[in-house]
Design a protein around this motif. Structure first.
Motif, PDB file in Angstrom:
ATOM      1  N   LYS A  32       0.830  -1.213   0.000  1.00 53.47           N
ATOM      2  CA  LYS A  32       0.000   0.000   0.000  1.00 53.47           C
ATOM      3  C   LYS A  32       0.862   1.259   0.000  1.00 53.47           C
ATOM      4  CE  LYS A  32      -3.804  -2.246   2.396  1.00 53.47           C
ATOM      5  NZ  LYS A  32      -4.443  -2.456   3.699  1.00 53.47           N
ATOM      6  N   ILE A  33       1.931   1.239   0.790  1.00 55.35           N
ATOM      7  CA  ILE A  33       2.830   2.390   0.848  1.00 55.35           C
ATOM      8  C   ILE A  33       3.514   2.587  -0.505  1.00 55.35           C
ATOM      9  CG2 ILE A  33       4.949   3.275   1.918  1.00 55.35           C
ATOM     10  CD1 ILE A  33       4.008   1.885   4.520  1.00 55.35           C
ATOM     11  N   LEU A  34       3.882   1.484  -1.155  1.00 57.58           N
ATOM     12  CA  LEU A  34       4.502   1.599  -2.483  1.00 57.58           C
ATOM     13  C   LEU A  34       3.543   2.230  -3.484  1.00 57.58           C
ATOM     14  CD1 LEU A  34       6.621  -1.620  -3.103  1.00 57.58           C
ATOM     15  CD2 LEU A  34       7.401   0.723  -2.821  1.00 57.58           C
ATOM     16  N   TRP A  35       2.285   1.824  -3.460  1.00 51.21           N
ATOM     17  CA  TRP A  35       1.304   2.420  -4.380  1.00 51.21           C
ATOM     18  C   TRP A  35       1.160   3.915  -4.114  1.00 51.21           C
ATOM     19  CZ3 TRP A  35       0.064   0.721  -8.859  1.00 51.21           C
ATOM     20  CH2 TRP A  35       0.032  -0.643  -9.108  1.00 51.21           C
ATOM     21  N   LEU A  36       1.121   4.290  -2.853  1.00 53.15           N
ATOM     22  CA  LEU A  36       1.032   5.709  -2.506  1.00 53.15           C
ATOM     23  C   LEU A  36       2.263   6.456  -3.003  1.00 53.15           C
ATOM     24  CD1 LEU A  36      -0.459   7.984  -1.037  1.00 53.15           C
ATOM     25  CD2 LEU A  36       0.738   7.303   1.045  1.00 53.15           C
ATOM     26  N   SER A  37       3.423   5.819  -2.884  1.00 58.33           N
ATOM     27  CA  SER A  37       4.661   6.468  -3.336  1.00 58.33           C
ATOM     28  C   SER A  37       4.734   6.573  -4.853  1.00 58.33           C
ATOM     29  CB  SER A  37       5.888   5.746  -2.782  1.00 58.33           C
ATOM     30  OG  SER A  37       6.060   4.486  -3.386  1.00 58.33           O
ATOM     31  N   LEU A  38       3.872   5.853  -5.556  1.00 57.52           N
ATOM     32  CA  LEU A  38       3.776   6.006  -7.009  1.00 57.52           C
ATOM     33  C   LEU A  38       2.818   7.133  -7.366  1.00 57.52           C
ATOM     34  CD1 LEU A  38       4.158   5.098  -9.990  1.00 57.52           C
ATOM     35  CD2 LEU A  38       2.275   3.508  -9.593  1.00 57.52           C
ATOM     36  N   PHE A  39       1.643   7.139  -6.738  1.00 57.49           N
ATOM     37  CA  PHE A  39       0.608   8.091  -7.141  1.00 57.49           C
ATOM     38  C   PHE A  39       0.849   9.512  -6.648  1.00 57.49           C
ATOM     39  CE2 PHE A  39      -1.860   4.085  -7.624  1.00 57.49           C
ATOM     40  CZ  PHE A  39      -1.993   4.180  -8.999  1.00 57.49           C
ATOM     41  N   ALA A  40       1.443   9.687  -5.480  1.00 61.26           N
ATOM     42  CA  ALA A  40       1.710  11.036  -4.980  1.00 61.26           C
ATOM     43  C   ALA A  40       2.623  11.824  -5.923  1.00 61.26           C
ATOM     44  CB  ALA A  40       2.278  10.974  -3.567  1.00 61.26           C
ATOM     45  N   PRO A  41       3.769  11.273  -6.350  1.00 58.42           N
ATOM     46  CA  PRO A  41       4.609  12.037  -7.276  1.00 58.42           C
ATOM     47  C   PRO A  41       3.967  12.208  -8.655  1.00 58.42           C
ATOM     48  CG  PRO A  41       5.795  10.092  -6.496  1.00 58.42           C
ATOM     49  CD  PRO A  41       4.447  10.079  -5.884  1.00 58.42           C
TER      50      PRO A  41
ATOM     51  N   ASN B  89      11.881   4.077  -5.091  1.00 58.08           N
ATOM     52  CA  ASN B  89      13.145   3.506  -4.616  1.00 58.08           C
ATOM     53  C   ASN B  89      13.466   3.960  -3.195  1.00 58.08           C
ATOM     54  OD1 ASN B  89      13.777   1.880  -6.762  1.00 58.08           O
ATOM     55  ND2 ASN B  89      14.928   3.462  -7.835  1.00 58.08           N
ATOM     56  N   MET B  90      13.204   5.229  -2.887  1.00 56.83           N
ATOM     57  CA  MET B  90      13.454   5.707  -1.525  1.00 56.83           C
ATOM     58  C   MET B  90      12.554   4.982  -0.531  1.00 56.83           C
ATOM     59  SD  MET B  90      14.076   9.798  -1.780  1.00 56.83           S
ATOM     60  CE  MET B  90      13.039  10.223  -3.162  1.00 56.83           C
ATOM     61  N   VAL B  91      11.282   4.871  -0.875  1.00 60.71           N
ATOM     62  CA  VAL B  91      10.326   4.203   0.007  1.00 60.71           C
ATOM     63  C   VAL B  91      10.646   2.716   0.113  1.00 60.71           C
ATOM     64  CG1 VAL B  91       7.885   3.594   0.265  1.00 60.71           C
ATOM     65  CG2 VAL B  91       8.535   5.923  -0.364  1.00 60.71           C
TER      66      VAL B  91
ATOM     67  N   PHE C 168      21.570  -5.090   1.662  1.00 60.99           N
ATOM     68  CA  PHE C 168      21.055  -5.143   0.296  1.00 60.99           C
ATOM     69  C   PHE C 168      20.854  -3.737  -0.257  1.00 60.99           C
ATOM     70  CE2 PHE C 168      17.428  -5.128  -2.632  1.00 60.99           C
ATOM     71  CZ  PHE C 168      17.900  -5.981  -3.607  1.00 60.99           C
ATOM     72  N   ILE C 169      20.245  -2.866   0.536  1.00 59.27           N
ATOM     73  CA  ILE C 169      20.004  -1.485   0.109  1.00 59.27           C
ATOM     74  C   ILE C 169      21.332  -0.774  -0.126  1.00 59.27           C
ATOM     75  CG2 ILE C 169      18.992   0.732   0.794  1.00 59.27           C
ATOM     76  CD1 ILE C 169      16.986  -1.532   0.085  1.00 59.27           C
ATOM     77  N   PHE C 170      22.276  -0.981   0.765  1.00 68.96           N
ATOM     78  CA  PHE C 170      23.599  -0.368   0.620  1.00 68.96           C
ATOM     79  C   PHE C 170      24.261  -0.822  -0.686  1.00 68.96           C
ATOM     80  CE2 PHE C 170      28.217  -0.834   1.302  1.00 68.96           C
ATOM     81  CZ  PHE C 170      28.552   0.507   1.453  1.00 68.96           C
TER      82      PHE C 170
ATOM     83  N   ARG D 205      17.664  -0.281  -9.919  1.00 69.78           N
ATOM     84  CA  ARG D 205      17.428  -0.393  -8.474  1.00 69.78           C
ATOM     85  C   ARG D 205      15.978  -0.782  -8.184  1.00 69.78           C
ATOM     86  NH1 ARG D 205      19.172   4.859  -5.626  1.00 69.78           N
ATOM     87  NH2 ARG D 205      18.253   3.732  -3.891  1.00 69.78           N
ATOM     88  N   LEU D 206      15.055  -0.226  -8.960  1.00 69.92           N
ATOM     89  CA  LEU D 206      13.638  -0.545  -8.771  1.00 69.92           C
ATOM     90  C   LEU D 206      13.375  -2.019  -9.037  1.00 69.92           C
ATOM     91  CD1 LEU D 206      10.702   0.418  -8.293  1.00 69.92           C
ATOM     92  CD2 LEU D 206      10.572   0.791 -10.755  1.00 69.92           C
ATOM     93  N   ILE D 207      13.913  -2.537 -10.122  1.00 68.67           N
ATOM     94  CA  ILE D 207      13.714  -3.948 -10.474  1.00 68.67           C
ATOM     95  C   ILE D 207      14.279  -4.851  -9.382  1.00 68.67           C
ATOM     96  CG2 ILE D 207      14.407  -5.769 -12.093  1.00 68.67           C
ATOM     97  CD1 ILE D 207      14.268  -3.543 -14.295  1.00 68.67           C
ATOM     98  N   LEU D 208      15.493  -4.561  -8.942  1.00 70.68           N
ATOM     99  CA  LEU D 208      16.113  -5.379  -7.892  1.00 70.68           C
ATOM    100  C   LEU D 208      15.353  -5.262  -6.565  1.00 70.68           C
ATOM    101  CD1 LEU D 208      19.888  -4.685  -8.620  1.00 70.68           C
ATOM    102  CD2 LEU D 208      18.584  -6.759  -9.146  1.00 70.68           C
ATOM    103  N   GLY D 209      14.919  -4.069  -6.228  1.00 71.51           N
ATOM    104  CA  GLY D 209      14.194  -3.864  -4.986  1.00 71.51           C
ATOM    105  C   GLY D 209      12.838  -4.557  -4.972  1.00 71.51           C
TER     106      GLY D 209
END
Length: 153
Positions: A20-29, A74-76, A89-91, A131-135
């Protein structure tokens, strides 16, 4: 939010909250980007630029609006995965994305291929796509769903 779920061993709730947070991080920007595109001409009219510079600025602004959702996700996503302890992994994807993709692509497109700024911007932003694909792959595995506050016996 995710840490609370993980601390109570509610992995399904943590995963669904993360989605849900990922979807929000897509639609807000995307919403903010839409507003930028709608007001771009008015905003740019405040500056005195040559037609060439104005056109190039518009192109780069459109590209930025297109890539900002990926950067925000990616940040979220980094915070979501870190909530379960996936900090290494993030590092690694951050360091490798910058030094294996962004910096070499930036140098090649600028100094060897002599691409204009819009092509260079897209090449540099390609790192975010990797980074998005890997994440997303890492998130789907569920290996990040770890209780970091459980007592060790």
């Amino acid at each position: 939010m995710l840490g609370h779920h993980l601390g109570r061993n509610e992995t399904k709730a943590a995963y669904s909250t993360g989605i849900k947070i990922l979807w929000l991080s897509l639609f807000a920007p995307l919403g903010l980007g839409g507003m930028i595109l709608l007001t771009m001409s008015s905003y740019l009219s405040l500056f005195h630029m040559s037609p060439f510079s104005l056109n190039l600025t518009k192109i780069v602004m459109v590209l930025m609006v297109l890539f900002v959702p990926i950067k925000v996700i990616n940040m979220v996503l980094g915070n979501i995965l870190s909530s379960g302890g996936e900090t290494k992994f993030i590092f690694y994807i951050s360091i490798m994305g910058s030094w294996l993709f962004a910096v070499p692509l930036g140098l090649v497109t600028a100094f060897i291929l002599h691409w204009p700024i819009d092509g260079g911007f897209v090449a540099l932003s390609f790192e975010e796509v990797i980074r998005l694909i890997l994440g997303i792959r890492k998130m789907k595995t569920g290996s990040w769903l770890n209780n970091l506050v459980a007592e060790v016996n």
